[in-house]
Design a protein around this motif. Structure first.
Motif, mmCIF file in Angstrom:
data_model
loop_
_atom_site.group_PDB
_atom_site.id
_atom_site.type_symbol
_atom_site.label_atom_id
_atom_site.label_comp_id
_atom_site.label_asym_id
_atom_site.label_seq_id
_atom_site.Cartn_x
_atom_site.Cartn_y
_atom_site.Cartn_z
ATOM 1 N N GLN A 209 48.485 36.438 28.641
ATOM 2 C CA GLN A 209 49.043 36.151 27.332
ATOM 3 C C GLN A 209 48.854 37.348 26.397
ATOM 4 O O GLN A 209 49.542 37.461 25.391
ATOM 5 C CB GLN A 209 48.369 34.898 26.749
ATOM 6 N N SER A 210 47.949 38.242 26.774
ATOM 7 C CA SER A 210 47.676 39.442 25.984
ATOM 8 C C SER A 210 48.285 40.667 26.643
ATOM 9 O O SER A 210 48.086 40.900 27.839
ATOM 10 C CB SER A 210 46.158 39.642 25.837
ATOM 11 N N GLY A 211 48.978 41.480 25.860
ATOM 12 C CA GLY A 211 49.554 42.700 26.393
ATOM 13 C C GLY A 211 48.505 43.746 26.723
ATOM 14 O O GLY A 211 48.515 44.354 27.792
ATOM 15 N N ASN A 212 47.562 43.969 25.798
ATOM 16 C CA ASN A 212 46.524 44.964 26.043
ATOM 17 C C ASN A 212 45.657 44.595 27.236
ATOM 18 O O ASN A 212 45.227 45.465 27.997
ATOM 19 C CB ASN A 212 45.651 45.155 24.795
ATOM 20 N N ASN A 213 45.368 43.302 27.407
ATOM 21 C CA ASN A 213 44.581 42.886 28.567
ATOM 22 C C ASN A 213 45.293 43.229 29.874
ATOM 23 O O ASN A 213 44.654 43.602 30.860
ATOM 24 C CB ASN A 213 44.304 41.385 28.517
ATOM 25 N N SER A 214 46.606 43.088 29.888
ATOM 26 C CA SER A 214 47.338 43.403 31.115
ATOM 27 C C SER A 214 47.233 44.887 31.443
ATOM 28 O O SER A 214 47.053 45.276 32.606
ATOM 29 C CB SER A 214 48.802 42.976 31.000
ATOM 30 N N VAL A 215 47.318 45.735 30.421
ATOM 31 C CA VAL A 215 47.180 47.179 30.630
ATOM 32 C C VAL A 215 45.771 47.517 31.097
ATOM 33 O O VAL A 215 45.574 48.244 32.083
ATOM 34 C CB VAL A 215 47.513 47.952 29.337
ATOM 35 N N GLU A 216 44.775 46.976 30.406
ATOM 36 C CA GLU A 216 43.385 47.297 30.733
ATOM 37 C C GLU A 216 43.020 46.809 32.129
ATOM 38 O O GLU A 216 42.318 47.510 32.878
ATOM 39 C CB GLU A 216 42.457 46.687 29.690
ATOM 40 N N GLU B 24 54.884 38.403 48.349
ATOM 41 C CA GLU B 24 54.287 39.713 48.084
ATOM 42 C C GLU B 24 52.930 39.611 47.391
ATOM 43 O O GLU B 24 52.243 40.617 47.225
ATOM 44 C CB GLU B 24 55.235 40.548 47.216
ATOM 45 N N THR B 25 52.542 38.392 47.012
ATOM 46 C CA THR B 25 51.304 38.179 46.270
ATOM 47 C C THR B 25 50.313 37.387 47.105
ATOM 48 O O THR B 25 50.635 36.314 47.614
ATOM 49 C CB THR B 25 51.576 37.427 44.953
ATOM 50 N N ARG B 26 49.088 37.932 47.227
ATOM 51 C CA ARG B 26 48.036 37.270 48.006
ATOM 52 C C ARG B 26 46.919 36.734 47.121
ATOM 53 O O ARG B 26 46.196 35.820 47.515
ATOM 54 C CB ARG B 26 47.474 38.265 49.027
ATOM 55 N N VAL B 27 46.748 37.310 45.933
ATOM 56 C CA VAL B 27 45.706 36.899 44.989
ATOM 57 C C VAL B 27 46.322 36.856 43.599
ATOM 58 O O VAL B 27 47.108 37.738 43.240
ATOM 59 C CB VAL B 27 44.521 37.889 44.994
ATOM 60 N N VAL B 28 45.954 35.847 42.799
ATOM 61 C CA VAL B 28 46.516 35.685 41.464
ATOM 62 C C VAL B 28 45.396 35.664 40.429
ATOM 63 O O VAL B 28 44.411 34.925 40.575
ATOM 64 C CB VAL B 28 47.340 34.387 41.348
ATOM 65 N N GLY B 29 45.542 36.470 39.390
ATOM 66 C CA GLY B 29 44.641 36.430 38.250
ATOM 67 C C GLY B 29 45.411 36.051 37.006
ATOM 68 O O GLY B 29 46.631 36.262 36.921
ATOM 69 N N ALA B 30 44.722 35.490 36.020
ATOM 70 C CA ALA B 30 45.409 35.092 34.791
ATOM 71 C C ALA B 30 44.462 35.171 33.606
ATOM 72 O O ALA B 30 43.267 34.854 33.724
ATOM 73 C CB ALA B 30 45.963 33.668 34.912
ATOM 74 N N TYR B 31 45.004 35.605 32.471
ATOM 75 C CA TYR B 31 44.323 35.501 31.185
ATOM 76 C C TYR B 31 45.178 34.596 30.314
ATOM 77 O O TYR B 31 46.339 34.910 30.021
ATOM 78 C CB TYR B 31 44.154 36.871 30.514
ATOM 79 N N ILE B 32 44.625 33.446 29.919
ATOM 80 C CA ILE B 32 45.386 32.431 29.185
ATOM 81 C C ILE B 32 44.604 32.041 27.930
ATOM 82 O O ILE B 32 43.413 31.726 28.009
ATOM 83 C CB ILE B 32 45.638 31.181 30.054
ATOM 84 N N GLY C 99 40.816 32.602 27.312
ATOM 85 C CA GLY C 99 40.517 33.159 26.010
ATOM 86 C C GLY C 99 40.483 32.077 24.950
ATOM 87 O O GLY C 99 41.178 31.050 25.068
ATOM 88 N N GLY C 100 39.687 32.274 23.910
ATOM 89 C CA GLY C 100 39.606 31.279 22.841
ATOM 90 C C GLY C 100 38.708 30.114 23.197
ATOM 91 O O GLY C 100 38.978 28.977 22.817
ATOM 92 N N ARG C 101 37.599 30.388 23.927
ATOM 93 C CA ARG C 101 36.694 29.309 24.335
ATOM 94 C C ARG C 101 35.801 28.850 23.179
ATOM 95 O O ARG C 101 35.375 27.708 23.140
ATOM 96 C CB ARG C 101 35.810 29.772 25.499
ATOM 97 N N THR C 102 35.512 29.775 22.267
ATOM 98 C CA THR C 102 34.635 29.451 21.148
ATOM 99 C C THR C 102 35.468 29.161 19.898
ATOM 100 O O THR C 102 36.678 29.374 19.872
ATOM 101 C CB THR C 102 33.686 30.627 20.862
ATOM 102 N N ARG C 103 34.780 28.711 18.843
ATOM 103 C CA ARG C 103 35.499 28.406 17.599
ATOM 104 C C ARG C 103 36.160 29.656 17.033
ATOM 105 O O ARG C 103 37.330 29.637 16.647
ATOM 106 C CB ARG C 103 34.533 27.800 16.578
ATOM 107 N N SER C 104 35.416 30.757 16.995
ATOM 108 C CA SER C 104 35.988 31.989 16.454
ATOM 109 C C SER C 104 37.045 32.562 17.397
ATOM 110 O O SER C 104 38.060 33.113 16.953
ATOM 111 C CB SER C 104 34.892 33.023 16.193
#
Length: 481
Positions: A163-170, A208-216, A243-248
């Motif tokens: 869901q984050s663009g910078n996370n995908s790059v990093e 073509e995909t054997r492993v899947v990661g996600a940031y949500i 992401g967004g597990r805590t109140r802040s």
């Protein structure tokens, strides 16, 4: 039969960049450069009313001026121009509109949120699918699709949706340094049309995909996402960083991608029941993708699955290794009698002294190397997984340090390539101010990752990754049995 929507997403016949720019420090230039450098095979149309040529490619004043239809459009223009772009896209037969364009609902502004709703409604009426808004878009190196020119060029078998663009790059840049190569990466931002559930469903059936990661950060349809994750996790490993597990964090997620983050316990329960592995940090996400990409599947299941053998490092490292392995849920058995018998033949004084984890300093001068003990562990039925410490700090302090380091890493790599057991290597960060040491460590890491072996910067991270890896396979085995 009409073309599948995901064929248009990942392998479009033609691409237009609306808002293409000659300024190298702009997104409109990054997309142009990426398509060129990654070798996109179809026509690339650049839309800029104030230029005639960018990067040696002709430009057009508007999308309507492009000859023929366009399948995929990348928007790098302001939000208030997107409705006009949609009208043009409808007349040009566009199937996918990727909105890098932001400043929609994520701003918290009511007018911007209303514009986002209108964009979605008009796109749906026109039969155009949207990626975004507020996102980097699609990476598929095999089909010449990328959103930055500095991303890895070689395709692989790990997919990542974010869901984050910078996370995908990093993740791609830091993952590539650990040997990961990617089949498909999608940054989907606000996800007003194509969502995380759509992409997870697609990746479940992607050969073509054997492993899947996600940031949500959040989802508008939890039931559908659960079903998609369960289907995907039944076919291949799925690792999720929520992401967004805590109140802040939840408050920040709302301003980042307009995501409603939801309750932490609900998410954790959902991910566990779906069969996905939840991780808590970005480092852990990469660690687990490395584990699933490179560790061999375990040969045993059930109660005996967690027996780990550890080699390398001095006495203090051996003690710490035992502690962190046990704390991670692994068992650290003593060396089996068969290995002690083999040691007794080569070094009688060591047979009853050395144990697991193997203290490298005890072996010094004995004629028995840590690599040889590692080979014995690989061959032993008493171990389910292995961790090998390179011990670079000790090696690089010896005479002929560079040659010794290269020889040791070559030996370990050869063992790792032949091992039928999960085998993780520990090689610390190249954080020395001494350039020779820095190059030696990075060279060793490159040698191991080139051999498609799992490398971790600490025993602690290796132990936790190996433990989670074994648990996942054991749970899968129990479910299938």
């Amino acid at each position: 039969m009409s073309k599948d929507v995901f064929e248009s997403v990942f392998a479009p016949a033609s691409v237009a960049v609306v808002g293409a720019s000659s300024n190298p420090d702009s997104p409109g230039h990054d997309y142009v450069r990426s398509l060129i450098d990654f070798g996109f095979r179809g026509p690339v149309y650049l839309i800029n009313p104030r230029a005639t040529e960018i990067a040696a490619l002709r430009t057009y004043p508007s999308l309507s001026d492009v000859p023929g239809d366009v399948e995929y459009v990348i928007s790098c223009i302001p939000a208030d121009s997107v409705l006009d772009l949609l009208d043009e896209s409808r007349t040009k037969g566009v199937r996918i509109l990727h909105l890098f364009t932001g400043r929609f609902a994520e701003t918290g502004n009511a007018d911007a949120a209303q514009l986002e709703r209108i964009v979605k409604e008009r796109a749906t009426a026109a039969g155009i699918r949207i990626i975004g808004p507020n996102c980097m878009g699609v990476y598929d190196a095999a089909h010449g699709m990328a959103f930055r020119p500095d991303l890895p060029r070689l395709p692989g078998d790990v997919a990542f949706i974010s869901q984050s663009g910078n996370n995908s790059v990093e993740l791609m840049l830091h993952g590539a340094a650990r040997g990961l190569r990617f089949s498909k990466v999608v940054s989907y931002g606000n996800g007003i049309d194509l969502t995380e559930a759509d992409f997870v469903e697609y990746l479940a059936r992607d050969d073509e995909t054997r492993v899947v990661g996600a940031y949500i950060e959040g989802t508008a349809d939890g039931r559908r996402l659960f079903a998609a994750l369960r289907r995907c996790a039944a076919a291949k490993p799925v690792v999720v960083l929520k992401g967004g597990r805590t109140r802040s964090g939840s408050r920040t997620a709302k301003s980042h991608t307009a995501a409603l983050a939801g309750q932490r316990q609900v998410w954790s329960t959902m991910l566990r029941q779906a069969g996905a592995l939840e991780v808590a940090t970005f480092d852990e996400l990469i660690d687990m993708l490395v584990a699933f990409a490179f560790l061999r599947p375990p040969e045993t299941h059930g109660l005996a699955r967690s027996r780990v053998g550890v080699v390398g490092g001095g006495g203090g490292r051996a003690v710490q290794s035992a502690d962190v392995c046990e704390e991670a849920g692994l068992s650290v058995p003593s060396l089996p009698d068969r290995i002690r018998e083999m040691l007794r033949e080569k070094a009688p004084d060591l047979a009853d002294w050395v144990d697991n984890p193997v203290d490298q300093s005890i072996l010094a001068g004995s004629g028995v190397s840590g690599a040889r003990v590692l080979e014995m562990m690989v061959e032993s039925v008493e171990f389910d997984a292995l961790i090998a410490n390179v011990g670079e700090d000790w090696v690089l302090g010896r005479p002929d340090a560079i040659e010794r380091m290269a020889h040791l890493v070559d030996r370990f790599a050869a063992i790792g390539e032949k091992s039928s057991k999960p085998l993780a290597f520990v090689l610390g960060p190249a954080d020395s101010p001494d350039e020779t040491r820095w190059r030696a460590v990075e060279g060793g890491r490159q040698r191991l990752t080139d051999a498609r072996l799992a490398v971790y910067p600490s025993v602690d991270r290796a132990a936790h990754a190996v433990s989670a890896f074994l648990r996942r396979y054991d749970e899968t085995w129990i479910a299938s049995g």
